[in-house]
Enzyme design. Structure first.
Site, PDB file in Angstrom:
ATOM      1  N   ILE A   1       0.874  -1.182   0.000  1.00 23.14           N
ATOM      2  CA  ILE A   1       0.000   0.000   0.000  1.00 23.14           C
ATOM      3  C   ILE A   1       0.906   1.226   0.000  1.00 23.14           C
ATOM      4  CG2 ILE A   1      -1.826   1.257   1.175  1.00 23.14           C
ATOM      5  CD1 ILE A   1      -2.809  -1.334   2.361  1.00 23.14           C
ATOM      6  N   HIS A   2       1.220   1.714  -1.199  1.00 26.67           N
ATOM      7  CA  HIS A   2       2.071   2.896  -1.329  1.00 26.67           C
ATOM      8  C   HIS A   2       1.187   4.129  -1.552  1.00 26.67           C
ATOM      9  CE1 HIS A   2       1.789   3.023  -5.787  1.00 26.67           C
ATOM     10  NE2 HIS A   2       1.643   1.712  -5.642  1.00 26.67           N
ATOM     11  N   ALA A   3       1.785   5.260  -1.813  1.00 16.78           N
ATOM     12  CA  ALA A   3       1.080   6.549  -1.802  1.00 16.78           C
ATOM     13  C   ALA A   3      -0.155   6.619  -2.706  1.00 16.78           C
ATOM     14  CB  ALA A   3       2.047   7.666  -2.155  1.00 16.78           C
TER      15      ALA A   3
END
Length: 85
Positions: free
Chosen positions: A14-16
């Site tokens: 879960i990145h930006a």
């Protein structure tokens, strides 16, 4: 309260970008929406809280939804996780 678990399959976790999209989905609902991973819990409507979990690929998250529109929220959130994470 309704809840579901999901194993993150996205290579970057879960990145930006997906975190921002996920927060936007959660904010559409009145229900309280929490996400738990690695024995930490965060408000899914707050991007910094979500990012602080540091969820990576192959880690399991649990999403809990409590409120009047929880059934609809869970349905859309499950769909988002399946298509994006």
């Amino acid at each position: 309260m309704q809840k579901f678990t999901y194993v993150i399959t996205a290579v970057q976790g879960i990145h930006a970008r997906p975190a921002g999209q996920l927060v936007n989905v959660a904010k559409k609902y009145e229900s309280q929406i929490m996400i738990s991973a690695k024995e930490k819990t965060a408000d899914l409507k707050k991007i910094l809280a979500l990012m602080s979990l540091g969820v990576k690929q192959n880690e399991e998250v649990t999403v809990s939804v409590t409120g009047t529109d929880e059934a609809v929220a869970v349905k859309e959130l499950k769909q988002f996780f399946a298509n994006n994470l």
